[in-house]
Scaffold this active site. Structure first.
Site, PDB file in Angstrom:
ATOM      1  N   GLU A   1      -9.249  -7.746  10.003  1.00  0.00           N
ATOM      2  CA  GLU A   1      -8.921  -8.750  10.810  1.00  0.00           C
ATOM      3  C   GLU A   1      -9.415  -8.573  12.292  1.00  0.00           C
ATOM      4  OE1 GLU A   1      -4.822 -10.674   9.268  1.00  0.00           O
ATOM      5  OE2 GLU A   1      -4.664  -8.508   9.238  1.00  0.00           O
TER       6      GLU A   1
ATOM      7  N   GLU B   1      -3.705  -6.708   1.470  1.00  0.00           N
ATOM      8  CA  GLU B   1      -2.377  -6.740   1.524  1.00  0.00           C
ATOM      9  C   GLU B   1      -1.546  -7.396   0.552  1.00  0.00           C
ATOM     10  OE1 GLU B   1      -4.324  -7.367   5.594  1.00  0.00           O
ATOM     11  OE2 GLU B   1      -4.992  -7.901   3.469  1.00  0.00           O
TER      12      GLU B   1
HETATM   13  N1  T1G Z   1      -1.004   2.837   7.284  1.00  0.00           N
HETATM   14  C1  T1G Z   1      -0.339   4.002   7.353  1.00  0.00           C
HETATM   15  N2  T1G Z   1      -0.726   5.164   6.806  1.00  0.00           N
HETATM   16  C2  T1G Z   1      -1.979   5.173   5.958  1.00  0.00           C
HETATM   17  C3  T1G Z   1      -2.563   3.680   5.767  1.00  0.00           C
HETATM   18  C4  T1G Z   1      -1.847   2.727   6.414  1.00  0.00           C
HETATM   19  N3  T1G Z   1      -2.508   1.364   6.629  1.00  0.00           N
HETATM   20  N4  T1G Z   1      -3.601   3.913   5.024  1.00  0.00           N
HETATM   21  C5  T1G Z   1      -3.872   5.173   4.573  1.00  0.00           C
HETATM   22  N5  T1G Z   1      -2.662   5.868   5.195  1.00  0.00           N
HETATM   23  C6  T1G Z   1      -2.201   7.280   4.960  1.00  0.00           C
HETATM   24  C7  T1G Z   1      -2.157   7.687   3.637  1.00  0.00           C
HETATM   25  O1  T1G Z   1      -0.512   7.454   3.125  1.00  0.00           O
HETATM   26  C8  T1G Z   1      -2.429   9.135   3.635  1.00  0.00           C
HETATM   27  O2  T1G Z   1      -1.368   9.842   4.134  1.00  0.00           O
HETATM   28  C9  T1G Z   1      -3.568   9.196   4.568  1.00  0.00           C
HETATM   29  O3  T1G Z   1      -3.532   7.991   5.270  1.00  0.00           O
HETATM   30  C10 T1G Z   1      -4.814   9.401   3.594  1.00  0.00           C
HETATM   31  O4  T1G Z   1      -4.822   8.046   2.911  1.00  0.00           O
HETATM   32  C11 T1G Z   1      -1.129  -7.500   9.663  1.00  0.00           C
HETATM   33  C12 T1G Z   1      -0.217  -6.451   6.854  1.00  0.00           C
HETATM   34  C13 T1G Z   1      -7.667   3.772   3.601  1.00  0.00           C
HETATM   35  C14 T1G Z   1      -8.818   3.460   1.064  1.00  0.00           C
HETATM   36  O5  T1G Z   1      -3.641  -1.533   2.198  1.00  0.00           O
HETATM   37  O6  T1G Z   1      -6.163   2.005   0.716  1.00  0.00           O
HETATM   38  O7  T1G Z   1      -3.106  -4.374   7.470  1.00  0.00           O
HETATM   39  O8  T1G Z   1      -0.604  11.146   2.314  1.00  0.00           O
HETATM   40  O9  T1G Z   1      -4.570   9.400   0.698  1.00  0.00           O
HETATM   41  O10 T1G Z   1      -7.972   8.253  -0.664  1.00  0.00           O
HETATM   42  O11 T1G Z   1      -2.737  -7.782   7.932  1.00  0.00           O
HETATM   43  O12 T1G Z   1      -5.494   4.885   2.071  1.00  0.00           O
HETATM   44  O13 T1G Z   1      -2.135  12.074   4.031  1.00  0.00           O
HETATM   45  O14 T1G Z   1       0.185  11.589   4.576  1.00  0.00           O
HETATM   46  O15 T1G Z   1      -5.085   6.926   0.408  1.00  0.00           O
HETATM   47  O16 T1G Z   1      -9.135   8.411   1.422  1.00  0.00           O
HETATM   48  C15 T1G Z   1      -3.705  -2.897   4.652  1.00  0.00           C
HETATM   49  C16 T1G Z   1      -4.156   1.074   2.625  1.00  0.00           C
HETATM   50  C17 T1G Z   1      -2.255  -2.554   5.358  1.00  0.00           C
HETATM   51  C18 T1G Z   1      -4.978  -0.061   3.157  1.00  0.00           C
HETATM   52  C19 T1G Z   1      -8.398   5.952   2.136  1.00  0.00           C
HETATM   53  N6  T1G Z   1      -4.483  -1.813   4.130  1.00  0.00           N
HETATM   54  N7  T1G Z   1      -4.848   2.523   2.658  1.00  0.00           N
HETATM   55  O17 T1G Z   1      -8.061   6.141   0.806  1.00  0.00           O
HETATM   56  O18 T1G Z   1      -6.815   8.566   1.483  1.00  0.00           O
HETATM   57  S1  T1G Z   1      -1.310  -3.972   5.808  1.00  0.00           S
HETATM   58  C20 T1G Z   1      -4.054  -1.079   3.367  1.00  0.00           C
HETATM   59  C21 T1G Z   1      -5.928   2.725   1.582  1.00  0.00           C
HETATM   60  C22 T1G Z   1      -2.239  -4.851   7.030  1.00  0.00           C
HETATM   61  C23 T1G Z   1      -2.184  -6.996   8.380  1.00  0.00           C
HETATM   62  C24 T1G Z   1      -1.610  -6.246   7.330  1.00  0.00           C
HETATM   63  C25 T1G Z   1      -6.464   3.946   1.440  1.00  0.00           C
HETATM   64  C26 T1G Z   1      -7.670   4.376   2.381  1.00  0.00           C
HETATM   65  P1  T1G Z   1      -0.895  11.286   3.754  1.00  0.00           P
HETATM   66  P2  T1G Z   1      -5.169   8.290   1.260  1.00  0.00           P
HETATM   67  P3  T1G Z   1      -7.950   7.969   0.676  1.00  0.00           P
END
Ligand code: T1G
Length: 707
Positions: free
Chosen positions: A107, A127
């Site tokens: 976004e 999301e």
């Molecule tokens: N927020 C907080 N922590 C996050 C995070 C996030 N968005 N994404 C990853 N982490 C942490 C995760 O918990 C882990 O922590 C570490 O980062 C490494 O992640 C307003 C509402 C990016 C593809 O859904 O899909 O935006 O365990 O182990 O395999 O519209 O993480 O080490 O303490 O998964 O390399 C939308 C979520 C949010 C993406 C990387 N975004 N993340 O994968 O590492 S909602 C997502 C992922 C939003 C807006 C809306 C994956 C990754 P720890 P990992 P990875």
């Protein structure tokens, strides 16, 4: 000591470089939002600046909003405001994307005026997987960039796409030729400025939405699709938001998006799905994975070419490992190989791989009847008949032929792994790797830790799970480990309900209404009633004679009614049907067994059925945690979600219990105990947590003094 800023601003030759540095994935926490807003304001006010370039430090552009902030009181600025500020900038803003640009991250990029990406870029709006929708303008800007159909596909699937597909659909403007995203970004800004390109606000774009009829068709198709997403809340809200993008002026569309976003935020599904997101990452953090390094994993062996052995071999081949399958004789080996080949032939038929692709995979498969073929194996998984004597014979062979340091694993689903380990001279190398059928499909892998195993062997199990893209859960040794033990308990509760007056079809209907893809009796018919029958016979010797025993399932099995594979079970499956129809003869047998048991049947409301079914599951889950079979309640949640069909949007049984409230669950169990005090013994842990006013989640957060 002040914390390093999450956003850095520097000016390079009239370009304001805005660099986000919030490891591990540059999530848009409040510090990043404030930093971005300030950087844009500074760039706007700085006369030296002709354009702005936004990049991410580390392995990601931006992986989205900071998921940990959801459910917390909101802190300004909001992400929609930050995106609007970026878009409103009077100087061209370019986003240079590498790695993940997901959710709020995409976004931010869509609110920029131009976007480039490197080959490593992964773009998406996932999301929906968190029970949410793109709430920072994504539902309004994405359709203006790529049209309603492509935008809805991204938002409803949550899939990540690469740079090439993003360019084709119009989500980005340029693909970088190298992975040096900052250098590529600066060069592209100079190109944009050189072209005299002006700010190009996504809010003003109309071309992608010009074909009104096509947009309408896309919306209708999406509405049909979301109706199939059983029980999920946010998909329909996503379609409503995109509809607003088609029907309303931009700012009104943004307001509609915000309202729909708030509804999703308030939905319990958001809490369940975010719990599942973090729980799947926490299960990887077992004591042994923190303290030890995995052993080498290149060559693997599989003992047994039956359904499980072949599935495990395929899972290993799919990840590039060399697999040696051992069978007792050539005929059995040929059958094992045929089962493996059948999977790939199926993929060829679906056009998912070519016959050359199959040949390349099968070149890494070797079959043998002589255990000596395993001399070089780094890890061997045994998947032979579930009989302790047979297991001992296999492990004796492995102990003789396998090299020092080889990991010796058993796929048993209930036998005592400590006893198997004690049967060899290297118990420290023996571990349980409990796959679920079909092993090349099911995500869950229970890593069962016997008493004498060394930490690096456990770490090797987790490393294998990572390579196989499985979701590993560490489990202690007991009958049924985490999953099957809890299954046996809630299945027993269902049988009690059936004998007390509910029909198996009502109970299945309740489970489906709760969000399961199938009810317990449909699952029994799919898996085969003979498996449960064998378990009940095996347990008969140790069953508590005071415990209530329902004979209905045995009655069906004695008739050979095992389910789909015999054309009837609890349901009828005429002509190989995959969906069953209720069977009046089964209801007659149920009636008969009630009379024999002296049970006066009564009616149950769906709510009563659900409360008993879930209470049995939760109570046994608590016992599994208090005994240390599962490390934390979240390990139970991940096991039931990934191995037993528990609806992911409810987070898992322990998360569900927290959302209902443990006092209510305990009160129910105590109420049910009035009828059957032996079956309904409340878990000590549950009683303790209620007494202390705590919930299961308090044990997920590391203060695990639940002993
Ligand atoms: N927020 C907080 N922590 C996050 C995070 C996030 N968005 N994404 C990853 N982490 C942490 C995760 O918990 C882990 O922590 C570490 O980062 C490494 O992640 C307003 C509402 C990016 C593809 O859904 O899909 O935006 O365990 O182990 O395999 O519209 O993480 O080490 O303490 O998964 O390399 C939308 C979520 C949010 C993406 C990387 N975004 N993340 O994968 O590492 S909602 C997502 C992922 C939003 C807006 C809306 C994956 C990754 P720890 P990992 P990875």
């Amino acid at each position: 000591m002040s914390q390093a800023p999450a956003v850095h601003l520097s000016v390079h030759n009239h370009v304001a470089l805005v660099s986000i540095d919030n490891p591990p994935v540059n999530a848009l926490g409040v510090a990043v939002r404030r930093g971005l807003q300030q950087a844009i304001a500074q760039a706007e006010a700085d006369d030296r600046v002709h354009a702005v370039l936004i990049v991410g430090q580390g392995k990601a552009f931006i992986a989205g909003a900071d998921i940990r902030e959801f459910g917390q009181p909101p802190q300004a600025p909001s992400l929609p405001d930050v995106c609007n500020a970026i878009e409103a900038c009077s100087k061209p803003v370019i986003a240079a994307i590498h790695g993940p640009a997901l959710g709020g991250g995409l976004e931010v990029a869509m609110s920029a005026h131009y976007r480039l990406a490197t080959d490593s870029a992964r773009l998406g709006l996932p999301e929906v997987q968190l029970g949410l929708l793109p709430g920072a303008g994504g539902t309004q800007r994405a359709p203006r960039l790529v049209g309603a159909q492509a935008a809805l596909d991204l938002m409803l699937s949550g899939r990540h796409i690469g740079a090439a597909e993003a360019l084709r659909m119009g989500l980005i403007d340029h693909i970088a030729t190298s992975d040096d995203v900052q250098a590529e970004g600066l060069a592209y800004v100079r190109h944009v400025l050189g072209e005299g390109a002006q700010v190009r606000r996504t809010r003003d774009l109309t071309e992608a939405l010009a074909d009104k009829r096509a947009q309408g068709v896309a919306i209708d198709a999406a509405r049909t699709e979301v109706r199939k997403k059983r029980g999920l809340f946010s998909p329909e809200k996503i379609v409503d938001a995109v509809q607003a993008a088609l029907d309303l002026p931009f700012d009104e569309g943004l307001r509609t998006e915000r309202a729909l976003f708030e509804q999703c935020l308030a939905s319990p599904q958001r809490a369940g799905l975010i719990h599942a997101f973090f729980a799947e990452r926490e299960v990887l953090k077992a004591p042994e994975t923190k303290s030890a390094k995995p052993r080498a994993l290149n060559k693997v062996g599989v003992i047994g070419g039956g359904t499980m052995g072949a599935g495990i071999a395929v899972a290993m081949l799919d990840t590039g490992l060399h697999v040696t399958m051992i069978e007792r004789d050539d005929q059995a080996l040929a059958q094992g190989r045929a089962r493996v080949e059948k999977v790939y032939d199926g993929l060829i038929a679906k056009g998912r791989i070519s016959s050359e692709g199959k040949a390349i995979v099968m070149a890494r498969f070797v079959g043998a009847v002589d255990y000596a073929a395993l001399a070089e194996a780094d890890l061997v998984v045994e998947a032979v008949f579930e009989d302790m004597a047979v297991k001992h014979a296999v492990f004796a062979q492995l102990d003789k032929v396998c090299k020092p340091g080889a990991v010796l694993a058993t796929n048993t689903s209930y036998l005592d792994i400590n006893e198997i380990a004690a049967s060899v001279f290297r118990p420290q190398d023996v571990i349980g790797l409990h796959f679920f059928s079909p092993a090349n499909i099911m995500k869950l892998l229970e890593i069962v830790v016997p008493a004498k195993v060394s930490a690096d062997v456990v770490a090797t199990g987790f490393e294998l799970a990572k390579r196989l893209k499985k979701v590993p859960v560490r489990a202690g040794v007991c009958d049924g480990f985490i999953g099957n033990r809890i299954l046996a308990t809630y299945r027993t509760a269902a049988d009690h309900l059936m004998e007390d007056g509910a029909s198996p079809y009502e109970i299945d209907q309740m489970a489906r209404a709760f969000g399961y893809p199938m009810g317990p009796y449909e699952v029994s018919d799919l898996a085969g009633g003979d498996i449960g029958w064998a378990t009940r016979k095996r347990r008969a010797a140790t069953r508590d004679p005071r415990a209530r025993y329902v004979h209905i399932a045995d009655q069906l099995c004695e008739r050979g009614w095992f389910g789909q594979k015999t054309g009837r079970g609890y349901y009828l499956y005429p002509n190989g049907a995959r969906t069953g129809t209720p069977d009046p003869e089964v209801l007659a047998i149920v009636e008969e067994e009630r009379a024999k048991a002296g049970v006066k049947p009564r009616t149950f409301t769906p709510d009563e059925l659900q409360r008993r079914y879930l209470a049995a599951m939760i109570n046994e889950g608590a016992k599994v945690v208090e005994e240390g079979i599962a490390l934390r309640p979240l390990d139970v949640d991940v096991t039931l979600v990934h191995g037993y069909g528990f609806p992911r949007y409810r987070g898992g049984p322990m998360k569900y219990a927290d959302m209902v409230g443990l006092p209510a669950i305990l009160a129910d169990i105590r109420e049910f105990a009035k009828e059957d005090p032996l079956f309904w013994q409340p878990a000590t842990l549950l009683i303790q947590l209620v007494a202390e006013g705590r919930d299961f989640d308090s044990l997920n957060k590391g203060d695990n003094n639940h002993a």
